[in-house]
Scaffold this motif. Structure first.
Motif, PDB file in Angstrom:
ATOM      1  N   TYR A 110      10.618   2.730 -34.759  1.00  0.00           N
ATOM      2  CA  TYR A 110      11.073   1.738 -33.779  1.00  0.00           C
ATOM      3  C   TYR A 110      12.337   2.237 -33.095  1.00  0.00           C
ATOM      4  N   PHE A 111      13.277   2.727 -33.896  1.00  0.00           N
ATOM      5  CA  PHE A 111      14.550   3.210 -33.351  1.00  0.00           C
ATOM      6  C   PHE A 111      14.334   4.380 -32.390  1.00  0.00           C
ATOM      7  N   SER A 112      13.545   5.342 -32.797  1.00  0.00           N
ATOM      8  CA  SER A 112      13.380   6.551 -31.994  1.00  0.00           C
ATOM      9  C   SER A 112      12.610   6.287 -30.702  1.00  0.00           C
ATOM     10  N   GLU A 113      11.764   5.251 -30.713  1.00  0.00           N
ATOM     11  CA  GLU A 113      10.969   4.930 -29.524  1.00  0.00           C
ATOM     12  C   GLU A 113      11.579   3.799 -28.711  1.00  0.00           C
ATOM     13  N   ASN A 114      12.752   3.324 -29.125  1.00  0.00           N
ATOM     14  CA  ASN A 114      13.369   2.165 -28.484  1.00  0.00           C
ATOM     15  C   ASN A 114      13.734   2.433 -27.025  1.00  0.00           C
ATOM     16  N   GLU A 115      13.259   1.551 -26.155  1.00  0.00           N
ATOM     17  CA  GLU A 115      13.639   1.595 -24.743  1.00  0.00           C
ATOM     18  C   GLU A 115      14.281   0.273 -24.323  1.00  0.00           C
ATOM     19  N   GLY A 116      14.559  -0.554 -25.308  1.00  0.00           N
ATOM     20  CA  GLY A 116      15.167  -1.850 -25.037  1.00  0.00           C
ATOM     21  C   GLY A 116      16.675  -1.782 -25.149  1.00  0.00           C
ATOM     22  N   ARG A 117      17.261  -2.827 -25.728  1.00  0.00           N
ATOM     23  CA  ARG A 117      18.711  -2.884 -25.856  1.00  0.00           C
ATOM     24  C   ARG A 117      19.224  -1.742 -26.742  1.00  0.00           C
ATOM     25  N   LEU A 118      20.437  -1.310 -26.424  1.00  0.00           N
ATOM     26  CA  LEU A 118      21.020  -0.150 -27.083  1.00  0.00           C
ATOM     27  C   LEU A 118      21.185  -0.364 -28.583  1.00  0.00           C
ATOM     28  N   ILE A 119      20.813   0.655 -29.367  1.00  0.00           N
ATOM     29  CA  ILE A 119      21.048   0.710 -30.815  1.00  0.00           C
ATOM     30  C   ILE A 119      21.770   2.018 -31.097  1.00  0.00           C
ATOM     31  N   PHE A 120      22.844   1.946 -31.881  1.00  0.00           N
ATOM     32  CA  PHE A 120      23.572   3.162 -32.260  1.00  0.00           C
ATOM     33  C   PHE A 120      23.622   3.218 -33.779  1.00  0.00           C
ATOM     34  N   LYS A 121      23.027   4.249 -34.379  1.00  0.00           N
ATOM     35  CA  LYS A 121      22.991   4.404 -35.835  1.00  0.00           C
ATOM     36  C   LYS A 121      23.089   5.877 -36.205  1.00  0.00           C
ATOM     37  N   TRP A 122      23.727   6.171 -37.332  1.00  0.00           N
ATOM     38  CA  TRP A 122      23.633   7.493 -37.930  1.00  0.00           C
ATOM     39  C   TRP A 122      22.206   7.667 -38.453  1.00  0.00           C
ATOM     40  N   LEU A 123      21.621   8.825 -38.215  1.00  0.00           N
ATOM     41  CA  LEU A 123      20.204   9.002 -38.541  1.00  0.00           C
ATOM     42  C   LEU A 123      19.924   8.934 -40.039  1.00  0.00           C
ATOM     43  N   HIS A 124      20.869   9.366 -40.867  1.00  0.00           N
ATOM     44  CA  HIS A 124      20.593   9.346 -42.310  1.00  0.00           C
ATOM     45  C   HIS A 124      20.594   7.929 -42.875  1.00  0.00           C
ATOM     46  N   TYR A 125      21.044   6.944 -42.092  1.00  0.00           N
ATOM     47  CA  TYR A 125      21.027   5.562 -42.564  1.00  0.00           C
ATOM     48  C   TYR A 125      19.609   5.045 -42.785  1.00  0.00           C
ATOM     49  N   PHE A 126      18.647   5.561 -42.030  1.00  0.00           N
ATOM     50  CA  PHE A 126      17.323   4.951 -42.056  1.00  0.00           C
ATOM     51  C   PHE A 126      16.630   5.114 -43.402  1.00  0.00           C
ATOM     52  N   GLU A 127      16.825   6.225 -44.050  1.00  0.00           N
ATOM     53  CA  GLU A 127      16.270   6.389 -45.398  1.00  0.00           C
ATOM     54  C   GLU A 127      16.907   5.393 -46.365  1.00  0.00           C
ATOM     55  N   ILE A 128      18.187   5.136 -46.192  1.00  0.00           N
ATOM     56  CA  ILE A 128      18.891   4.182 -47.054  1.00  0.00           C
ATOM     57  C   ILE A 128      18.411   2.768 -46.787  1.00  0.00           C
ATOM     58  N   TYR A 129      18.290   2.411 -45.518  1.00  0.00           N
ATOM     59  CA  TYR A 129      17.753   1.087 -45.169  1.00  0.00           C
ATOM     60  C   TYR A 129      16.377   0.891 -45.805  1.00  0.00           C
ATOM     61  N   GLU A 130      15.522   1.886 -45.644  1.00  0.00           N
ATOM     62  CA  GLU A 130      14.157   1.767 -46.150  1.00  0.00           C
ATOM     63  C   GLU A 130      14.154   1.595 -47.665  1.00  0.00           C
ATOM     64  N   ARG A 131      15.015   2.305 -48.342  1.00  0.00           N
ATOM     65  CA  ARG A 131      15.083   2.243 -49.806  1.00  0.00           C
ATOM     66  C   ARG A 131      15.462   0.838 -50.283  1.00  0.00           C
ATOM     67  N   HIS A 132      16.390   0.201 -49.597  1.00  0.00           N
ATOM     68  CA  HIS A 132      16.910  -1.076 -50.080  1.00  0.00           C
ATOM     69  C   HIS A 132      16.298  -2.301 -49.397  1.00  0.00           C
ATOM     70  N   PHE A 133      15.802  -2.149 -48.177  1.00  0.00           N
ATOM     71  CA  PHE A 133      15.345  -3.313 -47.416  1.00  0.00           C
ATOM     72  C   PHE A 133      13.840  -3.514 -47.420  1.00  0.00           C
ATOM     73  N   SER A 134      13.070  -2.471 -47.727  1.00  0.00           N
ATOM     74  CA  SER A 134      11.613  -2.588 -47.601  1.00  0.00           C
ATOM     75  C   SER A 134      10.997  -3.707 -48.444  1.00  0.00           C
ATOM     76  N   PRO A 135      11.540  -4.047 -49.643  1.00  0.00           N
ATOM     77  CA  PRO A 135      10.916  -5.128 -50.409  1.00  0.00           C
ATOM     78  C   PRO A 135      11.016  -6.511 -49.740  1.00  0.00           C
ATOM     79  N   TYR A 136      11.832  -6.628 -48.704  1.00  0.00           N
ATOM     80  CA  TYR A 136      12.058  -7.924 -48.065  1.00  0.00           C
ATOM     81  C   TYR A 136      11.207  -8.129 -46.823  1.00  0.00           C
ATOM     82  N   ARG A 137      10.381  -7.147 -46.496  1.00  0.00           N
ATOM     83  CA  ARG A 137       9.563  -7.260 -45.288  1.00  0.00           C
ATOM     84  C   ARG A 137       8.497  -8.354 -45.446  1.00  0.00           C
ATOM     85  N   ASP A 138       8.248  -9.040 -44.349  1.00  0.00           N
ATOM     86  CA  ASP A 138       7.198 -10.078 -44.282  1.00  0.00           C
ATOM     87  C   ASP A 138       7.446 -11.221 -45.262  1.00  0.00           C
ATOM     88  N   LYS A 139       8.712 -11.502 -45.526  1.00  0.00           N
ATOM     89  CA  LYS A 139       9.077 -12.604 -46.407  1.00  0.00           C
ATOM     90  C   LYS A 139      10.033 -13.546 -45.681  1.00  0.00           C
TER      91      LYS A 139
END
Length: 219
Positions: free
Chosen positions: A7-36
């Motif tokens: 989503y981030f890499s293909e984003n053409e909407g509102r600006l997002i600024f993130k360090w790229l290594h954050y995404f692995e960390i987000y996925e590790r900790h946030f994925s269990p909360y999806r669709d809840k």
């Protein structure tokens, strides 16, 4: 890498600024909360793009709350995205915020990154994260920048503050009951995960650790 990074890499909407290594960390900790049905709080709205990213990532059951000091950010509200205007170092504002929207499943501090802001936000909001929730503070490299109130081994930096939390999770083992006691943090923090510029705290009900031995002795 992940749906979130795509989503981030293909984003053409509102600006997002993130360090790229954050995404692995987000996925590790946030994925269990999806669709809840969760409440996700992000401090720091910026251009509003990350709130839309979280809305997409967590799904339609999630309530996304953003906080920023810039009144213009209020215009980024949309379905399932709520925005409150105020300072993250204003304790009264944070208390009103947690009363209105808490308890939170996830708190992500991506705000102003000063030492006072990061410490005050954790002090006021961590206690209002649900059991089995996550408190995450990012951009901790500012702890090493004097312009943000930090500096290497500065006792007032967020990093030095966070080091005291390492002590607190070990307070069960203290033999110094006068100066080193079990605290509410000891009873609620399962783990502290330090990464480059990020601290993620896993919260759950913690009881005193138990050790046992099994098997037959060899000597």
């Amino acid at each position: 890498m992940s749906d979130l990074f795509d989503y981030f890499s293909e984003n053409e909407g509102r600006l997002i600024f993130k360090w790229l290594h954050y995404f692995e960390i987000y996925e590790r900790h946030f994925s269990p909360y999806r669709d809840k049905e969760i409440t996700f709080l992000e401090i720091g709205v910026f251009h509003g793009g990350s709130l839309q990213m979280w809305k997409n990532y967590f799904g339609p059951k999630a309530r996304i709350v953003g906080v920023d000091i810039n009144p213009f950010c209020k215009t980024y509200e949309e379905e399932n995205i709520h925005i409150e205007i105020g300072s993250q170092e204003d304790r009264e504002f944070l208390r009103e915020l947690r009363d209105k929207y808490g308890p939170f499943d996830i708190v992500l501090d991506d705000g102003g990154h000063t030492m006072t802001q990061q410490v005050v936000s954790l002090q006021e909001l961590y206690g209002h994260v649900k059991d089995n929730g996550i408190y995450m503070c990012e951009d901790l490299h500012t702890s090493y920048w004097r312009s943000f109130g930090g500096g290497y081994r500065n006792p007032f930096s967020f990093i030095e503050f966070a080091k005291t939390l390492i002590d607190e999770i070990h307070a069960w083992h203290s033999h110094d009951n006068e100066s080193f006691q079990v605290t509410p943090f000891t009873r609620s923090a399962f783990g502290l995960h330090f990464y480059d510029s990020i601290l993620a705290i896993e919260k759950r009900v913690i009881t005193p650790p138990i050790s046992r031995a099994t098997g037959t002795p060899s000597f």
